[in-house]
Enzyme design. Structure first.
Site, PDB file in Angstrom:
ATOM      1  N   CYS A  13     -45.593 -54.117  72.659  1.00 42.80           N
ATOM      2  CA  CYS A  13     -46.406 -52.902  72.796  1.00 42.80           C
ATOM      3  C   CYS A  13     -46.840 -52.366  71.435  1.00 42.80           C
ATOM      4  O   CYS A  13     -47.977 -51.916  71.259  1.00 42.80           O
ATOM      5  CB  CYS A  13     -45.654 -51.838  73.591  1.00 42.80           C
ATOM      6  SG  CYS A  13     -44.063 -51.368  72.886  1.00 42.80           S
ATOM      7  N   GLY A 502     -15.349 -63.062  53.142  1.00 39.74           N
ATOM      8  CA  GLY A 502     -15.747 -61.665  53.269  1.00 39.74           C
ATOM      9  C   GLY A 502     -15.570 -61.227  54.707  1.00 39.74           C
ATOM     10  O   GLY A 502     -15.392 -62.047  55.610  1.00 39.74           O
ATOM     11  N   VAL A 503     -15.615 -59.930  54.936  1.00 36.21           N
ATOM     12  CA  VAL A 503     -15.473 -59.415  56.296  1.00 36.21           C
ATOM     13  C   VAL A 503     -16.704 -59.813  57.111  1.00 36.21           C
ATOM     14  O   VAL A 503     -17.729 -60.238  56.565  1.00 36.21           O
ATOM     15  CB  VAL A 503     -15.295 -57.883  56.297  1.00 36.21           C
ATOM     16  CG1 VAL A 503     -14.026 -57.489  55.555  1.00 36.21           C
ATOM     17  CG2 VAL A 503     -16.509 -57.199  55.672  1.00 36.21           C
ATOM     18  N   SER A 504     -16.620 -59.666  58.426  1.00 38.44           N
ATOM     19  CA  SER A 504     -17.757 -59.986  59.294  1.00 38.44           C
ATOM     20  C   SER A 504     -18.955 -59.128  58.922  1.00 38.44           C
ATOM     21  O   SER A 504     -18.819 -57.927  58.679  1.00 38.44           O
ATOM     22  CB  SER A 504     -17.379 -59.744  60.757  1.00 38.44           C
ATOM     23  OG  SER A 504     -16.351 -60.619  61.160  1.00 38.44           O
ATOM     24  N   GLY A 505     -20.125 -59.765  58.872  1.00 38.95           N
ATOM     25  CA  GLY A 505     -21.343 -59.035  58.542  1.00 38.95           C
ATOM     26  C   GLY A 505     -21.590 -58.874  57.063  1.00 38.95           C
ATOM     27  O   GLY A 505     -22.482 -58.126  56.654  1.00 38.95           O
ATOM     28  N   SER A 506     -20.835 -59.597  56.240  1.00 40.70           N
ATOM     29  CA  SER A 506     -21.000 -59.450  54.787  1.00 40.70           C
ATOM     30  C   SER A 506     -22.126 -60.315  54.232  1.00 40.70           C
ATOM     31  O   SER A 506     -22.462 -60.201  53.058  1.00 40.70           O
ATOM     32  CB  SER A 506     -19.685 -59.787  54.072  1.00 40.70           C
ATOM     33  OG  SER A 506     -19.284 -61.108  54.364  1.00 40.70           O
ATOM     34  N   GLY A 507     -22.706 -61.205  55.063  1.00 39.33           N
ATOM     35  CA  GLY A 507     -23.847 -62.010  54.617  1.00 39.33           C
ATOM     36  C   GLY A 507     -23.529 -63.460  54.325  1.00 39.33           C
ATOM     37  O   GLY A 507     -24.376 -64.187  53.794  1.00 39.33           O
ATOM     38  N   LYS A 508     -22.326 -63.914  54.691  1.00 42.35           N
ATOM     39  CA  LYS A 508     -21.921 -65.293  54.368  1.00 42.35           C
ATOM     40  C   LYS A 508     -22.811 -66.323  55.077  1.00 42.35           C
ATOM     41  O   LYS A 508     -23.358 -67.231  54.449  1.00 42.35           O
ATOM     42  CB  LYS A 508     -20.451 -65.505  54.771  1.00 42.35           C
ATOM     43  CG  LYS A 508     -19.472 -64.514  54.165  1.00 42.35           C
ATOM     44  CD  LYS A 508     -18.044 -64.828  54.548  1.00 42.35           C
ATOM     45  CE  LYS A 508     -17.779 -64.763  56.045  1.00 42.35           C
ATOM     46  NZ  LYS A 508     -17.972 -63.412  56.630  1.00 42.35           N
ATOM     47  N   SER A 509     -22.940 -66.185  56.398  1.00 44.60           N
ATOM     48  CA  SER A 509     -23.749 -67.149  57.163  1.00 44.60           C
ATOM     49  C   SER A 509     -25.218 -67.073  56.771  1.00 44.60           C
ATOM     50  O   SER A 509     -25.913 -68.098  56.728  1.00 44.60           O
ATOM     51  CB  SER A 509     -23.588 -66.895  58.663  1.00 44.60           C
ATOM     52  OG  SER A 509     -22.279 -67.180  59.083  1.00 44.60           O
TER      53      SER A 509
END
Length: 703
Positions: A13, A502-509
Site C-alpha cells: 500500500c 556475542g549475545v543473540s542479535g549482536s550481528g554475528k550471522s
C-alpha cells in the site's frame, strides 16, 4: 487523481501511494523499484521509508502528526499520503487528493476511490501525514517494464508454427471458391447448395479443431519460455528478495503466468486466423448483400462500447482476485511448513480460521470477477441475438421485395457464423488480455529485479581466498531499519580458526552473510586479499567461500545426491567417505537400508536435527572451499560429537574457518575470538586474553 494504482500485495500500500503521487507529477516507476528504494519488507513500508524514497526521487516530503483541524485549512497541499488503521486492524496508507467542506476524497490502493466525511475518516486516521512536493530541480521520468510486448520475442521463436498456420490458411482457399460458386449456382440447383453447405459445416469443424490444436501447441511452447524463464530468474535473485517476499506471493506469480500464456496464444491465433477469417468472410458477405453486411457492421460499435465500459472494473477485480489468491497460497504454505508448531500448541483451529477467512475473501473476489464476466457476456449475447433477428427480418423483406433470392439469404446466414465467431474471439480477447495485463504487472515486479552479480571485468585468481579477509568500517541495516552492524573494522587472518561470539542479535550471522555476499554492506568495504568483494562475482566467490547455516536444507533424493549437491562433478567415493567420517556420519549411514543410496525425505524430515547438521558439515568439507563459515552449525550435536568434529576442523591447516557459536567450548579451541555487542566490535583476542578482561566475553563465560 486521474488514475488509481492498486497494490499488488497487502504490504504494497505504501509504495502504491508513492506511485500515485509520482504519476500525478509525471513520473512512472515500477512498484518493485519503489519497494527497493523504500525498504519494503514483510512488515510493509515505514513512513520513514516513504519519506526517504521521495527525497531520492527529487521531492521534499515533510511528515507531521496532525489533527482534524488540518482538513479545514484552505491551502492544505494536495495530494498527500495519510496513515490509517484499516478495518482489518492493519496499518495502511492512502492518498488524499481532494478536500471539500466536510468531505475527503481518498485514493485507497486496496479499494479504489472513496469519499468519506472527515468524522468517518478520523476514526481510522492515526494523525500521520506526508506532504510530498517536487523540488525546483525535479524532472519527470518514465520507467516502464510491464508491457505485454516484453513477451513478443517468445512468439517470434515459433517460426515453424507460423509456417504451419499459413499453410492451413492457404488450404482454406477451397472455401473461397465455394463462397463464390454458391451465389452463382444457388438459384439453379438445390443439390449444389446443400452439398456446399455440408462442406461449409465440415470446414467449420476443421477450423475449430485447428484453432484449438494450435492454441494448445503455442501455449505449451510459450509455457516453457515464460514459466521456466521466470523460475530461472527467481533463482538468480539475491537473498534479500526472499527475505521481503512470502513464498505464496512468489508461487502465485508463477501461476499467474498461465494467464499471460493464454492471452498471448489466443492473441496470436486471433491476429492470424480470426482477423484473416473476418476479412475473408466479410468480403464475401459484402458481395452477397451490401445492405445486410452494413447492418451487421452497425452492431460493432455496441460490442466495442460493452468492452470499453468494463475495462476499469476488470482491472480492479483481477488485481484483487490475484492478490487474495497470493495471500491464501502464503498462508497454506506457511501452515504446512510450521505444522509441528501448530500441532504442539493445538493451533489447528486458529490456522484453519485464518485460512478460512482468507479463502472466503478470495471466493468473494473471484465471484465478483466471474459476475462481471457473466454480465458482459450477457450483454454481448443480447446484441448478438438482436442482430441475428434484425438481419433475418431485413433479409426476408429483401427476398419478398425481390432484391435478393432466398438462396442468397440462406448463404448469407450460413456464412455469417464464420464472420461472427472469429469476431467474437477477437472481442473476447479483452477479458483474457486484461487478466494478462494484471498478471504481467505482478510478474514484471519480479522480472524487473536485478539478479545477483554474475559477471565482472576483473580477472580474479582463486589465490585471493588464501589471503586475509579485511572489513573496513562496515555497517549494515535491513531495509532502512536500525543498523545491525556499526562501523566494524577487523582482519581475519588466512588459514586461521576464528570464533564470532556475542549475545543473540549482536550481528554475528549478519556479518557472516556479508562475507558470502548474501547481502551487501550499507557502508564500508570487505576485501579478500586486495580485491573488494563487490568486484567478485557471487558465483565465483561462493565456489571458494562456503556458508553452513544452523538449519541446512536437504532435497528429496539419496544421501549421496545431497552430499554432492552443487559440485560440478561427483568426487571419488574415498573422498566422500573421508568427509562423512570427519562428520561422524559413517555409523549413521551404515544403519540405513541402502547406505549412501538411501533416500531422504523433502527437507530431510526423516532425519534428526543432529543428523542434518552432520550431513551439512560433511557436505561443506566435501565442497573443499578455502573458507568455511559455520553459523551455529553444531548447535544440535551432543558434546562428544561436537568435540570430535571440532578437533578435525581445527586441524585443517589449509582452510580459514569461521565459527559462529553460543557454545564457548568452540571459541576456546580457536586461534582468535571476535566479540560483537549490538553490532559493534567490542573485543578480540584468545580465550585466555578475553577471559581476564571485564567485558561481554567474560559475562558470557560466567553466565
Amino acid at each position: 487523481m486521474k488514475k488509481i494504482i492498486y497494490q499488488q500485495d497487502e504490504k504494497d500500500c505504501g509504495v502504491a501511494c508513492i506511485a500515485m503521487i509520482l504519476k500525478h507529477y509525471g513520473t512512472e516507476i515500477t512498484i518493485q523499484r519503489l519497494r527497493e528504494l523504500s525498504g519494503t519488507d514483510l512488515d510493509g513500508t515505514s513512513a520513514f521509508g516513504i519519506k526517504k524514497t521521495f527525497e531520492k526521487l527529487g521531492f521534499d516530503a515533510p511528515a507531521f502528526k496532525a489533527g482534524d483541524e488540518t482538513w479545514q485549512e484552505k491551502d492544505i497541499p494536495l495530494p498527500l499520503i495519510a496513515h490509517i488503521i484499516s478495518e482489518q486492524k492493519y496499518q495502511h496508507y492512502v492518498v488524499v487528493y481532494k478536500v471539500k467542506g466536510d468531505e475527503i476524497w481518498i485514493a485507497d490502493p486496496a479499494k479504489g476511490k472513496i469519499r468519506k466525511t472527515i468524522s468517518e475518516f478520523s476514526k481510522e486516521w492515526t494523525g500521520v501525514l506526508l506532504f510530498p512536493k517536487p523540488k525546483a530541480e525535479y524532472k519527470p521520468s518514465i520507467e516502464r517494464v510491464d508491457s505485454l510486448s516484453t513477451f513478443f520475442p517468445i512468439l517470434i521463436k515459433q517460426k515453424s508454427l507460423f509456417i504451419t498456420i499459413f499453410g492451413i490458411i492457404s488450404s482454406y482457399y477451397f472455401q473461397g471458391l465455394l463462397d463464390n460458386i454458391i451465389p452463382n449456382q444457388a438459384r439453379s440447383t438445390l443439390n449444389i447448395l446443400s452439398i456446399g453447405l455440408i462442406f461449409v459445416y465440415l470446414f467449420r469443424v476443421l477450423f475449430e479443431y485447428s484453432r484449438s490444436y494450435l492454441l494448445l501447441l503455442i501455449g505449451q511452447r510459450m509455457s516453457m519460455s515464460i514459466m521456466l524463464g521466470y523460475f530461472k530468474h527467481v533463482l538468480s535473485l539475491p537473498l534479500s528478495f526472499f527475505a521481503t517476499r512470502k513464498s505464496g506471493e512468489i508461487i502465485s506469480r508463477f501461476l499467474d503466468a498461465n494467464k499471460i500464456i493464454d492471452a498471448l496464444a489466443s492473441a496470436t491465433l486471433s491476429l492470424i486466423l480470426d482477423i484473416g477469417m473476418v476479412i475473408l468472410v466479410g468480403t464475401t458477405l459484402a458481395i452477397q448483400s451490401t445492405q445486410l453486411f452494413l447492418l451487421t457492421l452497425a452492431f460493432l460499435p455496441f460490442y466495442i462500447l460493452v468492452v470499453y465500459v468494463f475495462i476499469r472494473s476488470y482491472d480492479k477485480a483481477n488485481t484483487e482476485e490475484m492478490s487474495a489468491g497470493a495471500e491464501v497460497n502464503s498462508s497454506i504454505i506457511e501452515s504446512l511448513k510450521g505444522i509441528e508448531t501448530i500441532k504442539s500448541y493445538n493451533g489447528e483451529n486458529h490456522v484453519y480460521d485464518r485460512v478460512d477467512s482468507e479463502f472466503v475473501t478470495l471466493m468473494k473476489k473471484s465471484f465478483k470477477s466471474v459476475t462481471l464476466d457473466n454480465v458482459q457476456q450477457s450483454l454481448k449475447m443480447v446484441i448478438e441475438l438482436i442482430s441475428s433477428v434484425l438481419i433475418l427480418w431485413l433479409g426476408s423483406s429483401y427476398v419478398i421485395d425481390g432484391k435478393i433470392s432466398l438462396g442468397q439469404l440462406i448463404t448469407y446466414n450460413a456464412l455469417l457464423v464464420f464472420f461472427t465467431e472469429p469476431l467474437q474471439n477477437i472481442i473476447n480477447l479483452q477479458v483474457k488480455m486484461q487478466k494478462a495485463r494484471v498478471a504481467n504487472k505482478r510478474l514484471n515486479e519480479i522480472m524487473s529485479i536485478s539478479p545477483e552479480q554474475r559477471n565482472t571485468n576483473i580477472n580474479i585468481s582463486k589465490n585471493i581466498f588464501n589471503k586475509d579477509i579485511k572489513l573496513d568500517k562496515v555497517s549494515f541495516s535491513y531495509n532502512m531499519k536500525l543498523p545491525v552492524l556499526r562501523d566494524v573494522s577487523l582482519e581475519i587472518y588466512s588459514k586461521s580458526k576464528v570464533a564470532l561470539v556475542g549475545v543473540s542479535g549482536s550481528g554475528k550471522s549478519t556479518l557472516a552473510k556479508l562475507l558470502v555476499k548474501f547481502y551487501d554492506p550499507s557502508e564500508g568495504n570487505i576485501t579478500y586479499g586486495d580485491i573488494n568483494c563487490q568486484d567478485i562475482e557471487n558465483h565465483k566467490l561462493r565456489n571458494h567461500v562456503t556458508y553452513v547455516p544452523q538449519e541446512s536444507f536437504f532435497f528429496n533424493g539419496t544421501i549421496i545426491d545431497n552430499l554432492t549437491f552443487g559440485l560440478s562433478h561427483q568426487p571419488e567415493f574415498e573422498k566422500i567417505f573421508r568427509a562423512c567420517k570427519a562428520a561422524c556420519l559413517v555409523d549413521f549411514i551404515n544403519q540405513q537400508p541402502l547406505r549412501f543410496d538411501s533416500v531422504l525425505e523433502e527437507g530431510g524430515n526423516n532425519l534428526s536435527g543432529g543428523q542434518k547438521q552432520r550431513l551439512a558439515i560433511a557436505r561443506a568439507i566435501l565442497n573443499d572451499s578455502e573458507i568455511i563459515i559455520f553459523d551455529e552449525a553444531t548447535s544440535g550435536l551432543d558434546t562428544l560429537l561436537e568435540k570430535e568434529i571440532l578437533e578435525y576442523l581445527i586441524k585443517l591447516q589449509d582452510k580459514t574457518i569461521i565459527f559462529i557459536a553460543h557454545h564457548l567450548s568452540i571459541a576456546k579451541a580457536c586461534d582468535e575470538i571476535i566479540v560483537l555487542d549490538q553490532g559493534i566490535l567490542v573485543g578480540r583476542g584468545t580465550h585466555e586474553e578475553l577471559s581476564e578482561k571485564e567485558g561481554v566475553y567474560r559475562r558470557l563465560l560466567n553466565a
